[in-house]
Every structure is written in structure tokens, then in C-alpha cells.
Write a protein that holds these residues in place. Structure first.
Motif, PDB file in Angstrom:
ATOM      1  N   SER A 110      44.006 -98.042 -62.503  1.00  0.00           N
ATOM      2  CA  SER A 110      42.820 -98.459 -63.476  1.00  0.00           C
ATOM      3  C   SER A 110      42.961 -99.607 -64.153  1.00  0.00           C
ATOM      4  O   SER A 110      44.223 -99.827 -64.835  1.00  0.00           O
ATOM      5  CB  SER A 110      42.786 -97.231 -64.010  1.00  0.00           C
ATOM      6  N   LEU A 111      42.119-100.537 -64.623  1.00  0.00           N
ATOM      7  CA  LEU A 111      42.129-101.548 -65.553  1.00  0.00           C
ATOM      8  C   LEU A 111      41.875-101.144 -67.155  1.00  0.00           C
ATOM      9  O   LEU A 111      42.627-101.544 -67.934  1.00  0.00           O
ATOM     10  CB  LEU A 111      41.351-102.677 -65.125  1.00  0.00           C
ATOM     11  N   ASP A 112      40.761-100.053 -67.169  1.00  0.00           N
ATOM     12  CA  ASP A 112      40.559 -99.650 -68.478  1.00  0.00           C
ATOM     13  C   ASP A 112      40.451 -98.201 -68.351  1.00  0.00           C
ATOM     14  O   ASP A 112      39.246 -97.854 -67.892  1.00  0.00           O
ATOM     15  CB  ASP A 112      39.499-100.428 -68.852  1.00  0.00           C
ATOM     16  N   PRO A 113      41.557 -97.416 -69.028  1.00  0.00           N
ATOM     17  CA  PRO A 113      42.869 -97.800 -69.412  1.00  0.00           C
ATOM     18  C   PRO A 113      43.759 -98.141 -68.491  1.00  0.00           C
ATOM     19  O   PRO A 113      43.170 -97.949 -67.150  1.00  0.00           O
ATOM     20  CB  PRO A 113      43.368 -96.541 -70.043  1.00  0.00           C
ATOM     21  N   PRO A 114      44.581 -99.010 -68.715  1.00  0.00           N
ATOM     22  CA  PRO A 114      45.511 -99.597 -67.779  1.00  0.00           C
ATOM     23  C   PRO A 114      46.647 -98.284 -67.166  1.00  0.00           C
ATOM     24  O   PRO A 114      47.394 -98.040 -67.871  1.00  0.00           O
ATOM     25  CB  PRO A 114      46.481-100.657 -68.577  1.00  0.00           C
ATOM     26  N   LEU A 115      46.346 -98.159 -65.910  1.00  0.00           N
ATOM     27  CA  LEU A 115      47.081 -97.022 -65.471  1.00  0.00           C
ATOM     28  C   LEU A 115      47.562 -97.533 -63.805  1.00  0.00           C
ATOM     29  O   LEU A 115      47.143 -98.113 -63.252  1.00  0.00           O
ATOM     30  CB  LEU A 115      46.264 -95.697 -65.096  1.00  0.00           C
ATOM     31  N   ILE A 116      48.949 -96.997 -63.717  1.00  0.00           N
ATOM     32  CA  ILE A 116      49.615 -97.079 -62.486  1.00  0.00           C
ATOM     33  C   ILE A 116      49.837 -95.747 -61.777  1.00  0.00           C
ATOM     34  O   ILE A 116      50.066 -94.799 -62.555  1.00  0.00           O
ATOM     35  CB  ILE A 116      50.715 -98.326 -62.331  1.00  0.00           C
ATOM     36  N   SER A 117      50.441 -95.803 -60.631  1.00  0.00           N
ATOM     37  CA  SER A 117      50.977 -94.754 -60.066  1.00  0.00           C
ATOM     38  C   SER A 117      51.943 -94.985 -58.971  1.00  0.00           C
ATOM     39  O   SER A 117      52.052 -95.977 -58.365  1.00  0.00           O
ATOM     40  CB  SER A 117      49.912 -93.749 -59.144  1.00  0.00           C
ATOM     41  N   PHE A 118      52.779 -93.816 -58.766  1.00  0.00           N
ATOM     42  CA  PHE A 118      53.681 -93.949 -57.748  1.00  0.00           C
ATOM     43  C   PHE A 118      53.765 -92.586 -57.122  1.00  0.00           C
ATOM     44  O   PHE A 118      53.624 -91.629 -57.784  1.00  0.00           O
ATOM     45  CB  PHE A 118      55.076 -94.677 -57.977  1.00  0.00           C
ATOM     46  N   MET A 119      54.406 -92.206 -55.947  1.00  0.00           N
ATOM     47  CA  MET A 119      54.809 -90.902 -55.150  1.00  0.00           C
ATOM     48  C   MET A 119      56.040 -90.855 -54.788  1.00  0.00           C
ATOM     49  O   MET A 119      56.454 -90.972 -53.709  1.00  0.00           O
ATOM     50  CB  MET A 119      53.588 -90.928 -54.190  1.00  0.00           C
ATOM     51  N   PRO A 120      56.843 -90.170 -55.834  1.00  0.00           N
ATOM     52  CA  PRO A 120      58.005 -89.803 -55.180  1.00  0.00           C
ATOM     53  C   PRO A 120      58.217 -88.720 -54.178  1.00  0.00           C
ATOM     54  O   PRO A 120      57.235 -87.574 -54.322  1.00  0.00           O
ATOM     55  CB  PRO A 120      59.012 -89.701 -56.479  1.00  0.00           C
ATOM     56  N   MET A 121      59.376 -88.256 -53.481  1.00  0.00           N
ATOM     57  CA  MET A 121      59.314 -86.983 -52.632  1.00  0.00           C
ATOM     58  C   MET A 121      59.844 -85.911 -53.754  1.00  0.00           C
ATOM     59  O   MET A 121      60.542 -86.425 -54.753  1.00  0.00           O
ATOM     60  CB  MET A 121      60.477 -87.180 -51.734  1.00  0.00           C
ATOM     61  N   LYS A 122      59.217 -84.664 -53.445  1.00  0.00           N
ATOM     62  CA  LYS A 122      59.413 -83.626 -54.349  1.00  0.00           C
ATOM     63  C   LYS A 122      60.967 -83.363 -54.487  1.00  0.00           C
ATOM     64  O   LYS A 122      61.658 -82.615 -55.354  1.00  0.00           O
ATOM     65  CB  LYS A 122      58.852 -82.574 -53.966  1.00  0.00           C
ATOM     66  N   THR A 123      61.834 -83.825 -53.525  1.00  0.00           N
ATOM     67  CA  THR A 123      63.257 -83.406 -53.322  1.00  0.00           C
ATOM     68  C   THR A 123      64.027 -84.430 -54.110  1.00  0.00           C
ATOM     69  O   THR A 123      65.458 -84.358 -54.323  1.00  0.00           O
ATOM     70  CB  THR A 123      63.550 -83.649 -51.852  1.00  0.00           C
ATOM     71  N   SER A 124      63.309 -85.389 -55.003  1.00  0.00           N
ATOM     72  CA  SER A 124      64.276 -86.422 -55.673  1.00  0.00           C
ATOM     73  C   SER A 124      64.850 -85.904 -56.795  1.00  0.00           C
ATOM     74  O   SER A 124      64.009 -85.622 -57.738  1.00  0.00           O
ATOM     75  CB  SER A 124      63.352 -87.595 -55.830  1.00  0.00           C
ATOM     76  N   ARG A 125      65.861 -85.789 -56.756  1.00  0.00           N
ATOM     77  CA  ARG A 125      66.752 -85.319 -58.236  1.00  0.00           C
ATOM     78  C   ARG A 125      66.607 -86.647 -59.225  1.00  0.00           C
ATOM     79  O   ARG A 125      66.509 -86.328 -60.278  1.00  0.00           O
ATOM     80  CB  ARG A 125      68.190 -85.321 -57.936  1.00  0.00           C
ATOM     81  N   THR A 126      66.579 -87.829 -58.639  1.00  0.00           N
ATOM     82  CA  THR A 126      66.305 -89.025 -59.700  1.00  0.00           C
ATOM     83  C   THR A 126      64.957 -88.987 -60.289  1.00  0.00           C
ATOM     84  O   THR A 126      64.946 -89.209 -61.601  1.00  0.00           O
ATOM     85  CB  THR A 126      66.497 -90.226 -58.842  1.00  0.00           C
ATOM     86  N   THR A 144      52.178 -89.722 -67.654  1.00  0.00           N
ATOM     87  CA  THR A 144      51.098 -88.935 -68.173  1.00  0.00           C
ATOM     88  C   THR A 144      50.675 -87.825 -67.351  1.00  0.00           C
ATOM     89  O   THR A 144      49.924 -86.605 -68.080  1.00  0.00           O
ATOM     90  CB  THR A 144      49.878 -89.811 -68.510  1.00  0.00           C
ATOM     91  N   ASN A 145      50.783 -87.989 -66.184  1.00  0.00           N
ATOM     92  CA  ASN A 145      50.389 -86.589 -65.134  1.00  0.00           C
ATOM     93  C   ASN A 145      51.023 -86.666 -63.885  1.00  0.00           C
ATOM     94  O   ASN A 145      51.500 -87.909 -63.478  1.00  0.00           O
ATOM     95  CB  ASN A 145      48.674 -86.904 -64.982  1.00  0.00           C
ATOM     96  N   THR A 146      51.365 -85.442 -63.595  1.00  0.00           N
ATOM     97  CA  THR A 146      51.977 -85.455 -62.344  1.00  0.00           C
ATOM     98  C   THR A 146      51.198 -84.336 -61.282  1.00  0.00           C
ATOM     99  O   THR A 146      50.999 -83.148 -61.821  1.00  0.00           O
ATOM    100  CB  THR A 146      53.589 -85.033 -62.259  1.00  0.00           C
ATOM    101  N   VAL A 147      50.911 -84.916 -60.211  1.00  0.00           N
ATOM    102  CA  VAL A 147      49.892 -83.874 -59.318  1.00  0.00           C
ATOM    103  C   VAL A 147      50.478 -83.549 -58.272  1.00  0.00           C
ATOM    104  O   VAL A 147      51.305 -84.386 -57.441  1.00  0.00           O
ATOM    105  CB  VAL A 147      48.543 -84.619 -59.047  1.00  0.00           C
ATOM    106  N   ASP A 148      50.740 -82.323 -57.733  1.00  0.00           N
ATOM    107  CA  ASP A 148      51.119 -81.825 -56.572  1.00  0.00           C
ATOM    108  C   ASP A 148      50.556 -82.411 -55.324  1.00  0.00           C
ATOM    109  O   ASP A 148      49.068 -82.583 -55.229  1.00  0.00           O
ATOM    110  CB  ASP A 148      51.144 -80.174 -56.616  1.00  0.00           C
ATOM    111  N   ALA A 149      50.989 -82.891 -54.493  1.00  0.00           N
ATOM    112  CA  ALA A 149      50.649 -83.712 -53.098  1.00  0.00           C
ATOM    113  C   ALA A 149      51.583 -83.479 -51.851  1.00  0.00           C
ATOM    114  O   ALA A 149      52.229 -84.206 -51.450  1.00  0.00           O
ATOM    115  CB  ALA A 149      50.595 -85.194 -53.532  1.00  0.00           C
TER     116      ALA A 149
END
Length: 396
Positions: free
Chosen positions: A48-64, A125-130
Motif C-alpha cells: 500500500s502507498l497510503d499508508p505505506p505498507l509492505i509484506s513478506f512471507m517467511p516459513m513457519k519453521t523459521s527460528r530467525t 504490524t500484523n502476522t496472518v496464518d497462511a
């Protein structure tokens, strides 16, 4: 039909999705205890530009990611097309990911990798189960372009810069977890290599037709340049420890990838598939000329790894690999007999029970008794058991 009942072939899913290019990013952060964190993702996107939002999708197994999500802020590093080695280095490290890597600090105090195309400071700001991933939504606080060059992308199973050039390891973002899991068991793999005095390599499948090396170890005095390439095609005889567990149709497809072999050779390969299914491993024997019998195969895998292949080059490689003089016939070894074993291969199952990796022993001591070979097999099986046990979801 509800979505819960739809069954999609995972290999086909990856293949189709791989035809859409995605950018490669490294998510960095600084934990409360000062630890510097880094996670490679191939799923970064603006939202999103307004508000400025980005996303990424890590694996659930990621300890990092479990640590990153607790940071006050994180930084998305957009990776440049010449930074493949950097991505591979970060992906395969279990800890101390920034050792030997140049970086500077973003306004929020997060690491920015030198030569990255751009950086974006953000707050989760938010984490969605996928499914087997999280969708992580972040609010942007600051950002800048620092190196306006072509970015590194993932496309058709390979890393490159718009056009996949070097394709160094063809690591899908999912493979970073396999690398981390393997690295956690490096002591066991190194102990196996040292106790036998051989080369031990773990390969993981990428799609239907390729494997990538995720871990290797060498015993004292074993030549490190005599192994297969880091990226190898699944062309008979390579891949029997993967294909044995697939359908008959897939096994015949695998056999068809070997160009120029006759029906007798196909029967040898089919018997090997049956032997792996029954015994959990397969071995090959060297001809009189010894380790030099692998030279054509080694050179073919290096050619495969080093460049984009024309159809003619690919056909040549699919002809050369099955053409070595190594003896792949199935046989029972006499405990008191002497043998020159060329390789031992063992299937390794993932958490879903699928054979997606291969543990390969090569450059083994010559003129060894059948009883000695049986001891090698027993030791290798214990390492396979450890690898399979460590692959239950636990993160990277």
C-alpha cells in the motif's frame, strides 16, 4: 468442492509459480540482546502507498523470524543482481550470519547490507496464518535507494538479474530451511567423513530435475575438487535415491532423461530402484581405472552448473552422465571380499515422509572388505536418521 479437499501436486505448484519472477530480499534486525539477525526471503512485496505498507512471507519453521517478529523494527534489504554469494552465505549459516559481511546501520538501528539496491525500515504490524508460511504485514518508517542496479530475482527455479545468469545454486527460498537443518548436524556429517576417510555430501531436490548441495564434509586427505558440482541434474544414474519412491510413471520419465542408454542399462537402473526401496541405500563399484571413471560425470555436472545451457548442451550432458564406466549393477557383497566402492547413496525423507534429499558418500577407501562396507552403511544410516529427525518443524 471446498478448498480443504483440493489436492495439488507440490512439484507442479512450484514449477508453475516459478514462472512468475519474484525479488529477493534479506530481512535484518537487531534483537533485544544485541544479536544481529538476517533472513533470506523470496516473497517480499509492496502492499500500500497510503499508508505505506509492505509484506513478506517467511516459513513457519523459521527460528530467525521468531526472533525478528519481536524486534522493535526490521529492515528489508533489496538485494542486487551481483549478490548471489551473499544470499547463499546468509542462507546457509545457523548463527553469526554477519561474519565477514560489510554493512552499515539504518536510521532505526538495523543492519543494511553493503551494495544492496535499497533498504526499508519497517515495523511488524500484523502476522496472518497462511498454510506453511506467515504473511507478515509491516508499516514503513523510512527507506532509501543506495545502489541503483538491477536487483536479484528468482525465476524458473534460479537466481539471476532479470536474466538468470550464473544460477549459482538455484536455491528456492524454501531450501534455506534445509540448509539450516543440515548445518545443525554438521558435526555428525563430519564425523562420518572422518571415520571412513571419504567425502560426504547432502543434496536436496529443486523441482523434478535438479538437486543442490546443502552440506559437504571431507575426511583427512580427501580431495575436495574431485566431487560433483554444487548443482547437479537428476539424470540416471543420478537421482535413484529420490526416484525410487515415486510413481512408476515418474520413474520411467527419469529413465527417459538418460539419452543413448539401451534396455539392458535401463534394467540395471530399475533394479537399483528396487534395491533402494528394499534396503534403503545403493552402491556403485569402480572399474579397473578407479576414481577416474567419475571424471566425465564430474565435468558434466560442472558444465551444467556453470552456464545457461542450449538444447544441444543439455542433450550432451544427458548423454555423458549415463555413459561413465562406473558399475551400477545390484549385488550382495561378500563380507570377506575386497571391493572398490565408487559411491553409496541414501534417501533422506522430509517431515512429510517424502524422499527429497540424498546423502552421498564418495571417494571411499579402495580395496575394502564387504564387512567394512556394511559398517559404513550402518554409520551412514545413523546420520540419515539424525537428518530426518532434525527436519521436524523447528525453524532456521
Amino acid at each position: 468442492m471446498s478448498l480443504d479437499t483440493v489436492s495439488i501436486d507440490k512439484g507442479l505448484f512450484r514449477e508453475v509459480m516459478g514462472h512468475y519472477p519474484t525479488g529477493v530480499a534479506v530481512i535484518t534486525g537487531r534483537a533485544a540482546d544485541g544479536e544481529l539477525l538476517a533472513l533470506v526471503v523470496g516473497t517480499f512485496s509492496s502492499v500500500s502507498l497510503d499508508p505505506p505498507l509492505i509484506s513478506f512471507m517467511p516459513m513457519k519453521t523459521s527460528r530467525t523470524f521468531d526472533k525478528l517478529r519481536r524486534c522493535e523494527s526490521i529492515c528489508i534489504n533489496v538485494i542486487g543482481g551481483e549478490q548471489e554469494d551473499l544470499v547463499a552465505t546468509i542462507a546457509r549459516r545457523w548463527e553469526n550470519k554477519f561474519d565477514g559481511i560489510e554493512w552499515f546501520t539504518s536510521p532505526s538501528g538495523n543492519p543494511v547490507l553493503d551494495q544492496s539496491v535499497a533498504w526499508i525500515d519497517a515495523r511488524v504490524t500484523n502476522t496472518v496464518d497462511a498454510g506453511d508460511h506467515w504473511i507478515v504485514l509491516c508499516t514503513v518508517s523510512d527507506l532509501a535507494v543506495t545502489n541503483p542496479v538491477a536487483p536479484l530475482i528468482y525465476f524458473q527455479g534460479g537466481y539471476g538479474s532479470f536474466v538468470s545468469t550464473s544460477l549459482m545454486a538455484r536455491l528456492q527460498h524454501e531450501i534455506t530451511d534445509s540448509i539450516s537443518a543440515a548445518e545443525s548436524l554438521r558435526p555428525e556429517v563430519e564425523a562420518l567423513a572422518h571415520s571412513i576417510g571419504c567425502e560426504v555430501t547432502l543434496y536436496t531436490t529443486i523441482g523434478r530435475d535438479e538437486m543442490a548441495r546443502v552440506l559437504s564434509a571431507f575426511g583427512p586427505g580427501v580431495e575436495q575438487t574431485n566431487g560433483l558440482a554444487r548443482r547437479i541434474p537428476i539424470v540416471p544414474p543420478i537421482g535413484d535415491s529420490i526416484v525410487f519412491d515415486l510413481s512408476e510413471e515418474e520413474q520411467e520419465r527419469w529413465l527417459s532423461r538418460a539419452i543413448g542408454i539401451d534396455e539392458d542399462t535401463k534394467r540395471v537402473y530399475r533394479r537399483r530402484l528396487g534395491f533402494v526401496r528394499t534396503h534403503g541405500y545403493a552402491l556403485s563399484l569402480l572399474p579397473r581405472e578407479g576414481l577416474t571413471a567419475y571424471e566425465t560425470m564430474r565435468e558434466a555436472t560442472r558444465r551444467y552448473e556453470s552456464s545457461l545451457l542450449t538444447p544441444v548442451e543439455e542433450r550432451d550432458i544427458r548423454t555423458v552422465i549415463p555413459g561413465s564406466d562406473v558399475d551400477y549393477r545390484v549385488r550382495e557383497l561378500d563380507p570377506d571380499g575386497l571391493y572398490d566402492v565408487g559411491s553409496l547413496v541414501f534417501p533422506v525423507r522430509d517431515p512429510e515422509g517424502l524422499c527429497t534429499s540424498t546423502l552421498r558418500l564418495a571417494q571411499l577407501p579402495l580395496r575394502s572388505t564387504g564387512a567394512t562396507v556394511a559398517a559404513w552403511v550402518s554409520h551412514a544410516r545413523s546420520v540419515v536418521a539424525a537428518l530426518e529427525g532434525d527436519r521436524h518443524p523447528h525453524g532456521s
